[in-house]
Design a protein around this motif. Structure first.
Motif, PDB file in Angstrom:
ATOM      1  N   ILE A 164       7.418  -7.090   7.660  1.00 43.00           N
ATOM      2  CA  ILE A 164       7.246  -8.223   6.739  1.00 43.00           C
ATOM      3  C   ILE A 164       5.762  -8.569   6.599  1.00 43.00           C
ATOM      4  N   GLN A 167       3.954  -5.808   4.596  1.00 40.12           N
ATOM      5  CA  GLN A 167       4.256  -5.907   3.157  1.00 40.12           C
ATOM      6  C   GLN A 167       3.498  -7.074   2.541  1.00 40.12           C
ATOM      7  N   PHE A 168       3.429  -8.182   3.289  1.00 42.50           N
ATOM      8  CA  PHE A 168       2.762  -9.369   2.749  1.00 42.50           C
ATOM      9  C   PHE A 168       1.256  -9.136   2.662  1.00 42.50           C
ATOM     10  N   GLY A 171       0.494  -5.184   1.003  1.00 42.15           N
ATOM     11  CA  GLY A 171       1.112  -5.011  -0.318  1.00 42.15           C
ATOM     12  C   GLY A 171       0.876  -6.177  -1.247  1.00 42.15           C
ATOM     13  N   LYS A 172       1.074  -7.392  -0.735  1.00 40.18           N
ATOM     14  CA  LYS A 172       1.010  -8.551  -1.648  1.00 40.18           C
ATOM     15  C   LYS A 172      -0.401  -9.128  -1.754  1.00 40.18           C
ATOM     16  N   LYS A 175      -2.947  -5.914  -2.177  1.00 41.54           N
ATOM     17  CA  LYS A 175      -2.431  -5.116  -3.312  1.00 41.54           C
ATOM     18  C   LYS A 175      -2.926  -3.672  -3.275  1.00 41.54           C
ATOM     19  N   LEU A 176      -3.051  -3.122  -2.072  1.00 46.77           N
ATOM     20  CA  LEU A 176      -3.573  -1.758  -1.941  1.00 46.77           C
ATOM     21  C   LEU A 176      -2.503  -0.714  -2.264  1.00 46.77           C
ATOM     22  N   ILE A 179       4.639  -2.668  -2.555  1.00 43.11           N
ATOM     23  CA  ILE A 179       5.342  -3.308  -1.432  1.00 43.11           C
ATOM     24  C   ILE A 179       6.525  -2.456  -0.972  1.00 43.11           C
ATOM     25  N   SER A 180       7.250  -1.914  -1.910  1.00 41.68           N
ATOM     26  CA  SER A 180       8.379  -1.055  -1.555  1.00 41.68           C
ATOM     27  C   SER A 180       8.717  -0.181  -2.756  1.00 41.68           C
ATOM     28  N   GLY A 181       9.630   0.747  -2.537  1.00 41.75           N
ATOM     29  CA  GLY A 181      10.053   1.614  -3.640  1.00 41.75           C
ATOM     30  C   GLY A 181       9.950   3.072  -3.246  1.00 41.75           C
ATOM     31  N   SER A 270      15.645   0.403   4.680  1.00 43.29           N
ATOM     32  CA  SER A 270      16.227  -0.755   4.015  1.00 43.29           C
ATOM     33  C   SER A 270      15.130  -1.639   3.431  1.00 43.29           C
ATOM     34  N   PHE A 271      14.070  -1.919   4.204  1.00 43.08           N
ATOM     35  CA  PHE A 271      13.010  -2.815   3.740  1.00 43.08           C
ATOM     36  C   PHE A 271      12.126  -2.177   2.678  1.00 43.08           C
ATOM     37  N   PHE A 272      11.999  -0.852   2.730  1.00 41.01           N
ATOM     38  CA  PHE A 272      11.114  -0.207   1.760  1.00 41.01           C
ATOM     39  C   PHE A 272      11.885   0.460   0.626  1.00 41.01           C
ATOM     40  N   SER A 273      13.174   0.173   0.532  1.00 37.00           N
ATOM     41  CA  SER A 273      14.007   0.711  -0.556  1.00 37.00           C
ATOM     42  C   SER A 273      13.868   2.226  -0.674  1.00 37.00           C
TER      43      SER A 273
END
Lengths: 325, 376
Positions: A164, A167-168, A171-172, A175-176, A179-181, A270-273
């Protein structure tokens, strides 16, 4: 060695049969075929007739383990266990309860799982060994002390927090990376950076401390003292002698997990889809899809046994004193 | 059209804020970040959301949640006045306005009957009140006091919650599938509501398969369930209490096994009628029968809060229809521009972290060199 491997493979069959029976019993203690039918047919307006139809179509209208009504061998073969589980020994995974080909799903989903697990393992190994060597190289300095403290801190934090927080922050806020995908081919790289970084960072604490212990054990041995007495520098001693000898437990520890990399990571995926095998298993448990659950448990067991055999073999390669007989 | 399955709330929310999802619900974790309440209790977006051009749509969903009393149970069920008063007392004590405020961030309304707002037959204000649980005071629904509920308990034969058969607090059993850590505060809340009447509530955590088994064989006393309407007609709610749909005897959707001759007759009369004044009046009679018999303690109609980016247009909340995609419009050019604008990478913290690491390493390397010289 061939005889040894052959014997180990034969041992695997009763083990796999035991795992199969255990999975089967545990699954059907919690879910009976009626529950499975209700889950597949939906929550609303499920009639008894629809349940019986579903069970008949999917082969769940047979007795679980023993068919009292059948004759001779059919007492065993005309059961849910035999019909659903014996094909696994031929790697025939069959169809999921929703009608999808499980073998095809596994082939498709193992690549996303591997694309996270393999770089995480390799990069994690390199980072952990480097950090551990640095701690040994700088032993009895503030750097070693602060590194140990950092390792304990890193070990104490929940892996969920790394995910978490990563990702925050990465990713957030920065923004490098996304976040997931997930994407196919080289486009997947940008999606894999963050989960790999998080896997590596969350593993540094325990990994580096473990390798440091191995290195420290080697550093105290006579051959190292001799090497020093010969006039080798500390870096030469560490990289040419200590690292080489400490690689035996490191290598065997890595070999045992290699086959399991296919199975994926439940939380990470699960968290990173990421559509890998970890999330595939979790979804199957939630949907009460016994066909997928038993296939994944069986596959996991096979891979684990392969891992153990490979470990034994790797011992004989890296340590000439070990003989497999 | 690209559909992406994002299983976890946190990455979903963050990606929505970055513009990678066109729409989002609001989880409890992100509620304060997205919504603020005005002085009059209305919900509005926070300034941060407004700056991003995000729009909010709220709607009471055609859904009802309720605590069900198994009507086959010897204590809470049956058609006796004693059991009816007990159910009514519990309905008063279960302060679902508080539940909505604590556990749902205010996203729901406490029902006055089976029908949610917007459904044919639903009545607003005093005409639609449940007089067994609420009073109409100063133009608002006011839940009856615990003193009123206690009076009901006395009439039911459980003064101060004491069961005359045992001389001790009445014990009731509540089966719930909310067995995790998240469900514990809610279970404690239910216990406290029953304690107001002196009733001891025992929560029995149950997995969903066993829960269904208990429902089918009628070995359940209290439970919470919900219903989403399949189509916009009151029949789709009332059939949940129609006797021939009883779960135990007929395997139907009447989970509480309510079987009232009066209700059944009214239901059979209204279910195939066209909407008319006569049908409206029958619906009101049905509502009155249910309120009085109280086979359900009405819990809440959830209120959906949906967020949409400015490039996503022509949306109407609709839980019953699944084919609304064709009506939606996406301004793809604007979305691409906003994504570009909102997602510039920031590199300086990385560079700073690297510099700090190098600075920390320099004295260590010097110390190592010094020690190497000393031992040489």
């Amino acid at each position: 060695m061939i005889n040894y491997i052959f014997r180990r493979v034969l041992y695997a069959f009763p083990l796999l049969m035991g795992v199969n029976i255990l999975t089967f019993v545990l699954f059907f203690v919690v879910n009976n075929p009626d529950d499975m039918a209700r889950m597949q047919l939906g929550q609303k307006h499920v009639t008894e007739e629809a349940i019986q139809n579903w069970k008949h179509q999917h082969g769940y209208d047979l007795p679980l383990l023993w068919n009292q009504q059948a004759n001779a061998t059919e007492k065993v073969t005309k059961t849910i266990f035999y019909q659903k589980s014996m094909g696994l020994f031929l790697f025939d995974f069959g169809l999921s309860e929703s009608g999808r080909n499980i073998g095809a799903d596994i082939k498709q989903r193992m690549w996303p799982s591997l694309s996270i697990a393999l770089p995480s393992l390799v990069v994690g190994l390199l980072v952990n060994i480097s950090v551990a060597l640095m701690m040994v190289l700088f032993r009895n300095t503030y750097l070693e002390f602060s590194s140990i403290v950092m390792c304990v801190v890193l070990m104490s934090i929940s892996s969920l927090f790394y995910i978490i927080g990563g990702q925050f922050f990465i990713g957030k806020l920065l923004k490098l990376v996304p976040i997931s995908g997930y994407d196919t081919g080289f486009s997947a790289i940008k999606f894999l950076i963050l989960p790999v970084v998080i896997s590596v960072v969350s593993g540094i604490g325990s990994g580096a401390r473990w390798y440091r212990t191995l290195f420290l054990e080697e550093v105290e041995k006579d051959y190292v003292r001799t090497a020093r007495a010969k006039g080798l520098t500390e870096t030469q001693v560490l990289f040419k002698h200590v690292l080489k000898n400490a690689m035996i437990p490191i290598l065997t520890g890595v070999v045992v997990v290699l086959p399991l990399l296919f199975m994926g990571s439940l939380i990470m995926e699960s968290f990173f889809s990421i559509p890998g095998l970890g999330s595939y298993t979790i979804d199957a448990i939630n949907r009460q899809d016994f066909a997928i659950v038993r296939s994944m448990v069986f596959l996991g067991s096979v891979l684990y046994i392969i891992g153990l055999i490979l470990t034994d073999i790797s011992y004989s390669f890296v340590d000439p004193r070990v003989r497999l007989s | 059209m690209v559909y992406v399955l994002e299983k976890e709330n946190i990455p979903y929310w963050n990606k929505f804020l970055q513009g990678y999802f066109d729409a989002s619900g609001i989880s409890s974790n992100s509620f304060d970040q997205a919504i603020q309440f005005t002085g009059t209790g209305g919900a509005q977006l926070t300034d941060a959301m407004k700056q991003q051009g995000i729009q909010l749509q709220t709607a009471v969903t055609p859904t009802i949640y309720y605590m069900g009393f198994n009507m086959l149970d010897t204590v809470v069920g049956g058609d006796s006045e004693r059991a009816r008063k007990l159910r009514q007392a519990i309905s008063i004590a279960l302060d679902f306005e508080e539940y909505i405020a604590i556990f749902m961030n205010g996203r729901g309304i406490a029902p006055q009957g089976m029908l949610p707002p917007g459904m044919y037959g639903h009545q607003e204000e005093e005409a639609g009140i449940n007089p067994y649980v609420y009073d109409w005071i100063n133009g608002k629904y006011q839940r009856k006091s615990i003193a009123e509920a206690e009076k009901m308990m006395v009439k039911a034969g459980y003064a101060n919650g004491v069961d005359p058969a045992t001389g001790e607090a009445l014990v009731l059993y509540f089966d719930s599938t909310s067995v995790g850590a998240d469900g514990r505060p809610q279970m404690n809340w239910y216990r406290k509501q029953f304690e107001k009447l002196g009733i001891k509530l025992i929560v029995r955590p149950t997995d969903y398969n066993r829960f269904q088994d208990k429902m089918r064989n009628g070995s359940i006393q209290l439970f919470v369930l919900g219903w989403n309407a399949d189509y916009p007609d009151p029949e789709n709610f009332f059939f949940l209490l129609y006797g021939p749909n009883g779960k135990v005897k007929h395997g139907g959707e009447n989970a509480v096994n309510y079987n009232s001759a009066e209700f059944n007759q009214l239901f059979e009369q209204m279910r195939n009628m066209d909407d008319s004044e006569q049908r409206f009046q029958i619906i009101q009679q049905i509502q009155e029968t249910i309120r009085k018999d109280a086979p359900w303690a009405f819990a809440f109609h959830p209120k959906s809060f949906s967020l949409y980016h400015s490039w996503y247009k022509n949306l109407k909340p609709n839980l019953m229809a699944n084919n609304t995609l064709k009506y939606k419009k996406v301004d793809v050019k604007k979305r691409a521009e906003k994504r570009e604008q909102w997602n510039h990478a920031v590199f300086w913290p990385l560079i700073l972290a690297f510099c700090v690491f190098v600075l920390l390493l320099i004295p260590a390397i010097n110390a190592f060199k010094r020690r190497a010289k000393e031992t040489a």
